[in-house]
Write a protein that holds these residues in place. Structure first.
Motif, PDB file in Angstrom:
ATOM      1  N   LYS A   1       0.615  -1.806   0.534  1.00  0.00           N
ATOM      2  CA  LYS A   1       0.175   0.058  -0.270  1.00  0.00           C
ATOM      3  C   LYS A   1       1.114   1.223   0.078  1.00  0.00           C
ATOM      4  CE  LYS A   1      -3.863  -2.491   2.224  1.00  0.00           C
ATOM      5  NZ  LYS A   1      -4.449  -2.230   3.126  1.00  0.00           N
ATOM      6  N   GLU A   2       2.403   1.113   0.701  1.00  0.00           N
ATOM      7  CA  GLU A   2       2.906   2.501   0.405  1.00  0.00           C
ATOM      8  C   GLU A   2       3.819   2.643  -1.053  1.00  0.00           C
ATOM      9  OE1 GLU A   2       2.767  -0.299   2.717  1.00  0.00           O
ATOM     10  OE2 GLU A   2       1.664   1.256   3.756  1.00  0.00           O
ATOM     11  N   HIS A   3       3.402   1.890  -1.935  1.00  0.00           N
ATOM     12  CA  HIS A   3       3.720   1.568  -3.680  1.00  0.00           C
ATOM     13  C   HIS A   3       5.522   1.542  -3.557  1.00  0.00           C
ATOM     14  CE1 HIS A   3       0.450   3.942  -3.940  1.00  0.00           C
ATOM     15  NE2 HIS A   3       0.733   4.773  -3.077  1.00  0.00           N
TER      16      HIS A   3
ATOM     17  N   SER B   1       3.754  10.128  -9.237  1.00  0.00           N
ATOM     18  CA  SER B   1       3.536  10.977  -8.016  1.00  0.00           C
ATOM     19  C   SER B   1       4.782  12.188  -7.316  1.00  0.00           C
ATOM     20  CB  SER B   1       3.375  10.406  -6.416  1.00  0.00           C
ATOM     21  OG  SER B   1       1.605   9.650  -7.256  1.00  0.00           O
ATOM     22  N   LEU B   2       6.065  11.680  -7.381  1.00  0.00           N
ATOM     23  CA  LEU B   2       6.259  11.930  -6.798  1.00  0.00           C
ATOM     24  C   LEU B   2       7.704  13.372  -7.371  1.00  0.00           C
ATOM     25  CD1 LEU B   2       9.718   9.404  -5.184  1.00  0.00           C
ATOM     26  CD2 LEU B   2       7.791  11.190  -3.880  1.00  0.00           C
ATOM     27  N   GLY B   3       7.564  13.060  -8.749  1.00  0.00           N
ATOM     28  CA  GLY B   3       8.315  14.485  -9.681  1.00  0.00           C
ATOM     29  C   GLY B   3       9.731  13.701 -10.420  1.00  0.00           C
TER      30      GLY B   3
ATOM     31  N   PHE C   1      17.741  12.138  -5.464  1.00  0.00           N
ATOM     32  CA  PHE C   1      18.749  11.099  -4.674  1.00  0.00           C
ATOM     33  C   PHE C   1      17.925  10.261  -4.313  1.00  0.00           C
ATOM     34  CE2 PHE C   1      19.658  10.449  -0.283  1.00  0.00           C
ATOM     35  CZ  PHE C   1      21.163  10.748  -0.588  1.00  0.00           C
ATOM     36  N   VAL C   2      18.309   8.594  -3.847  1.00  0.00           N
ATOM     37  CA  VAL C   2      17.626   7.800  -2.857  1.00  0.00           C
ATOM     38  C   VAL C   2      19.181   7.274  -2.057  1.00  0.00           C
ATOM     39  CG1 VAL C   2      18.764   6.483  -4.707  1.00  0.00           C
ATOM     40  CG2 VAL C   2      16.696   5.380  -3.269  1.00  0.00           C
ATOM     41  N   GLN C   3      18.291   7.217  -0.802  1.00  0.00           N
ATOM     42  CA  GLN C   3      19.079   6.797  -0.010  1.00  0.00           C
ATOM     43  C   GLN C   3      18.081   5.094   0.567  1.00  0.00           C
ATOM     44  OE1 GLN C   3      18.892   8.164   4.007  1.00  0.00           O
ATOM     45  NE2 GLN C   3      20.135   7.034   4.685  1.00  0.00           N
TER      46      GLN C   3
ATOM     47  N   SER D   1      12.322  13.678  -4.702  1.00  0.00           N
ATOM     48  CA  SER D   1      12.636  14.156  -5.890  1.00  0.00           C
ATOM     49  C   SER D   1      12.532  15.390  -5.636  1.00  0.00           C
ATOM     50  CB  SER D   1      11.181  13.878  -6.207  1.00  0.00           C
ATOM     51  OG  SER D   1      10.834  14.736  -5.178  1.00  0.00           O
ATOM     52  N   THR D   2      12.311  16.405  -6.935  1.00  0.00           N
ATOM     53  CA  THR D   2      11.949  17.801  -6.862  1.00  0.00           C
ATOM     54  C   THR D   2      11.538  18.790  -5.805  1.00  0.00           C
ATOM     55  OG1 THR D   2      11.047  17.611  -9.075  1.00  0.00           O
ATOM     56  CG2 THR D   2      13.418  17.688  -8.844  1.00  0.00           C
ATOM     57  N   LYS D   3      10.144  17.438  -5.569  1.00  0.00           N
ATOM     58  CA  LYS D   3       8.951  18.015  -5.322  1.00  0.00           C
ATOM     59  C   LYS D   3       8.630  17.620  -3.499  1.00  0.00           C
ATOM     60  CE  LYS D   3       5.427  16.215  -8.384  1.00  0.00           C
ATOM     61  NZ  LYS D   3       4.289  15.776  -8.551  1.00  0.00           N
ATOM     62  N   SER D   4       9.806  16.519  -3.201  1.00  0.00           N
ATOM     63  CA  SER D   4       9.316  16.178  -1.301  1.00  0.00           C
ATOM     64  C   SER D   4      10.357  15.124  -1.401  1.00  0.00           C
ATOM     65  CB  SER D   4       7.691  15.549  -1.285  1.00  0.00           C
ATOM     66  OG  SER D   4       7.723  14.470  -2.463  1.00  0.00           O
ATOM     67  N   VAL D   5      10.322  14.448  -0.378  1.00  0.00           N
ATOM     68  CA  VAL D   5      11.413  13.125   0.146  1.00  0.00           C
ATOM     69  C   VAL D   5      10.116  12.127   0.700  1.00  0.00           C
ATOM     70  CG1 VAL D   5      12.995  12.520   1.873  1.00  0.00           C
ATOM     71  CG2 VAL D   5      13.099  14.448   0.548  1.00  0.00           C
ATOM     72  N   SER D   6      10.074  11.238   0.357  1.00  0.00           N
ATOM     73  CA  SER D   6       9.407  10.155   0.815  1.00  0.00           C
ATOM     74  C   SER D   6      10.052   9.408   1.423  1.00  0.00           C
ATOM     75  CB  SER D   6       8.253   8.956  -0.742  1.00  0.00           C
ATOM     76  OG  SER D   6       7.897  10.221  -1.082  1.00  0.00           O
TER      77      SER D   6
END
Length: 129
Positions: A12-14, A37-39, A43-45, A64-69
């Motif tokens: 459910k968290e994609h 959705s992220l754009g 960066f990825v950790q 992403s340029t929009k947010s951190v998930s």
């Protein structure tokens, strides 16, 4: 919206999970829905190789340029490989989320719980849209 591969399992968290039928080691990534959705992912950790992860725990992040998930562990087990290519080129998550944009591999412990079929995941994304 891009198509959802039928052969994968989902959270459910994609996150997606490949290889459940092949044995104990599975490949994990984030879905095209999440990437869209992220754009633009910049960066990825990822979790460390050798780390023990617990299903449902936040174990990394995608910026992403929009947010951190957060990236959530879809299964419990030991991280046995990470995709260094996606760390060096995070845009692969956007351009090929189910291929070159995979994130890490896990040697599972026990049976996975709460994973969704492609049809069930389609319902989740439809509700969120």
């Amino acid at each position: 919206m891009s198509s959802i591969p039928q052969e994968l399992s989902y959270t459910k968290e994609h996150e997606w999970v490949a290889g459940l039928d092949d044995g104990l080691t599975v490949t994990v990534g984030i879905t095209a829905y999440a990437a869209e959705s992220l754009g633009d992912v910049v960066f990825v950790q990822l979790p460390e190789v050798g780390a023990t992860i617990e299903a449902g725990d936040a174990i990394g992040e995608v910026e992403s340029t929009k947010s951190v998930s957060d990236i959530y562990a879809p299964v419990t087990g030991e991280v046995v490989e990470t995709n260094d290519t996606v760390v060096d080129d995070p845009s692969l998550i956007n351009s090929d989320p189910y291929g070159e944009g995979w994130l890490f591999r896990v040697r599972m412990e026990g049976d996975p719980e709460d994973l969704l079929t492609a049809d069930e995941y389609t319902t989740v994304t439809t509700v969120e849209s």
